[in-house]
Design a protein around this motif. Structure first.
Motif, PDB file in Angstrom:
ATOM      1  N   MET A 156      -5.561 -25.525   3.988  1.00 37.34           N
ATOM      2  CA  MET A 156      -6.844 -25.642   4.684  1.00 37.34           C
ATOM      3  C   MET A 156      -6.915 -27.019   5.325  1.00 37.34           C
ATOM      4  SD  MET A 156      -9.246 -25.985   1.308  1.00 37.34           S
ATOM      5  CE  MET A 156      -8.776 -27.095  -0.025  1.00 37.34           C
ATOM      6  N   ASP A 157      -7.697 -27.108   6.408  1.00 41.54           N
ATOM      7  CA  ASP A 157      -7.862 -28.382   7.097  1.00 41.54           C
ATOM      8  C   ASP A 157      -9.114 -28.314   7.958  1.00 41.54           C
ATOM      9  OD1 ASP A 157      -7.156 -26.932   9.430  1.00 41.54           O
ATOM     10  OD2 ASP A 157      -5.052 -27.517   9.247  1.00 41.54           O
ATOM     11  N   ALA A 158      -9.276 -29.304   8.825  1.00 43.01           N
ATOM     12  CA  ALA A 158     -10.494 -29.407   9.630  1.00 43.01           C
ATOM     13  C   ALA A 158     -10.622 -28.295  10.658  1.00 43.01           C
ATOM     14  CB  ALA A 158     -10.531 -30.771  10.329  1.00 43.01           C
ATOM     15  N   ASN A 159      -9.557 -27.534  10.874  1.00 44.86           N
ATOM     16  CA  ASN A 159      -9.607 -26.410  11.807  1.00 44.86           C
ATOM     17  C   ASN A 159      -9.679 -25.062  11.093  1.00 44.86           C
ATOM     18  OD1 ASN A 159      -9.329 -28.054  14.205  1.00 44.86           O
ATOM     19  ND2 ASN A 159      -7.202 -28.374  13.583  1.00 44.86           N
ATOM     20  N   THR A 160      -9.892 -25.101   9.784  1.00 43.95           N
ATOM     21  CA  THR A 160      -9.943 -23.889   8.971  1.00 43.95           C
ATOM     22  C   THR A 160     -11.312 -23.772   8.320  1.00 43.95           C
ATOM     23  OG1 THR A 160      -7.611 -24.239   8.433  1.00 43.95           O
ATOM     24  CG2 THR A 160      -8.812 -22.643   7.102  1.00 43.95           C
ATOM     25  N   SER A 161     -11.942 -22.617   8.418  1.00 47.06           N
ATOM     26  CA  SER A 161     -13.233 -22.419   7.757  1.00 47.06           C
ATOM     27  C   SER A 161     -13.023 -21.871   6.353  1.00 47.06           C
ATOM     28  CB  SER A 161     -14.105 -21.449   8.558  1.00 47.06           C
ATOM     29  OG  SER A 161     -13.757 -20.103   8.270  1.00 47.06           O
TER      30      SER A 161
END
Length: 362
Positions: free
Chosen positions: A243-248
């Motif tokens: 997960m990262d800043a582009n994953t909800s």
């Protein structure tokens, strides 16, 4: 590179040191599989002093951080904790974290927040940006202290021997202070292994003493390698990979953290409401490979010869004696039993979408 207060003791115990998130950390001691099996069968101890531990203090501290996470913080009270995620305006995950409700200390609300080592600076700045103007004081609670994770089915018995306190009444995600070697120690029944266990905040002096006592009592020193294989078997996410800043949270299969039924606003809520109504185009799934080859981070995932996704985490699962992985695939292919393949060094290895977690402790 930063070094934890236990760095020399880890070296003396045979730790093989590697760079990790700006820290020099032990990746293994006796060996990843041996350490992994020790935690599953008995007990292991991890130096996690690289992680961040912040204290949030001020009137209405819990109500104010509520605007930054999608989980209903009013589901917990003093002495309890909750796992959640910090979100950006696009509903992406800035970091995952555990929030500990400390209740009121001298009449002032207080929370502890544990965050990932690589995200400490960014998370602290984000919290200060949104909470400091509301009168919340944010400080480094760990400072030069030690964070230890004591994990495994014998963890409670080992800790009770050293503190002389009955820990049977401390529930999962509960926390309290206990006394160890004459010092008060913040103790939480949390961990990142899928086993029972505790995470402890200690002074440098008491932390070094406890590390020595545990090893003398037969507890296995464990490194980052076993920590990764243990958490993957338990299908726990690794920030920056799964997960990262582009994953909800909905894409990352963390929908259980999103409490849209609460009548409170939080950053990213509008995006998550839209995703809930319309669905998401991809999901994180668990894969079991049919052979013995390991699918590593970044390997491509295929369906009927077509590229459909990418491995985010992959490892040999010592408890199951087979290779497992996490990967993002189109939602239509996220159904249990879906047959896929992973490109491993130019060869398509069969894989199947399976239920998570891969391993569950008794």
């Amino acid at each position: 590179m930063f070094r934890t207060p236990l760095n020399e003791l880890c070296r003396n115990a045979g730790g093989r040191m590697v760079p990790f998130a700006g820290w020099e950390m032990a990746v293994q001691f006796e060996g990843v599989i041996a350490e992994h099996k020790a935690v599953r069968s008995s007990c292991g101890v991890f130096d996690i002093s690289h992680m961040g531990l912040l204290k949030l203090k001020g009137l209405g501290a819990k109500d104010k951080i509520q605007g930054l996470v999608p989980s209903d913080l009013h589901r917990i009270g003093p002495g309890e904790a909750i796992y959640s995620v910090l979100l950006n305006e696009g509903g992406g995950i800035i970091d995952d974290l555990i929030i500990y409700d400390r209740g009121q200390i001298a009449g002032i609300d207080e929370l502890f927040v544990v965050i990932n080592a690589a995200c400490v600076a960014a998370d602290t700045a984000w919290l200060e940006q949104h909470l400091s103007p509301q009168g919340i004081e944010i400080s480094d609670q760990k400072t030069t202290g030690v964070l230890l994770a004591l994990q495994g089915p014998e963890a409670a018995a080992k800790l009770q021997q050293l503190c002389g306190e009955d820990l049977s009444g401390l529930p999962r995600f509960g926390h309290r202070e206990i006394e160890i070697n004459g010092s008060k120690v913040f103790t939480a029944r949390t961990g990142y292994t899928g086993e029972d266990g505790f995470e402890l905040l200690l002074s440098r002096e008491v932390g070094c003493w406890l590390w020595g006592q545990l090893l003398a009592d037969g507890v296995a020193p464990c490194g980052l390698g076993a920590r990764d294989s243990l958490r993957l078997e338990a299908a726990m996410h690794l920030y920056g990979s799964d997960m990262d800043a582009n994953t909800s949270p909905l894409e990352a299969n963390l929908g259980w953290l999103v409490h849209l039924e609460m009548p409170l606003d939080f950053i990213g809520r509008e995006v998550l409401e839209k995703q809930t109504a319309q669905g998401v185009s991809r999901r994180l799934v668990g894969l079991q490979l049919q052979g013995r080859n390991i699918a590593r981070h970044g390997y491509s995932v295929h369906h009927n010869g077509e590229l459909v996704g990418e491995i985010t985490s992959g490892s040999w699962a010592p408890s199951l004696e087979l290779p497992i992985a996490l990967a993002y695939v189109p939602t239509a292919l996220a159904k249990l039993g879906t047959q896929l393949s992973v490109d491993i060094r130019g060869r398509q290895e069969a894989a199947q979408v399976v239920k998570r977690p891969f391993y569950r402790a008794n």
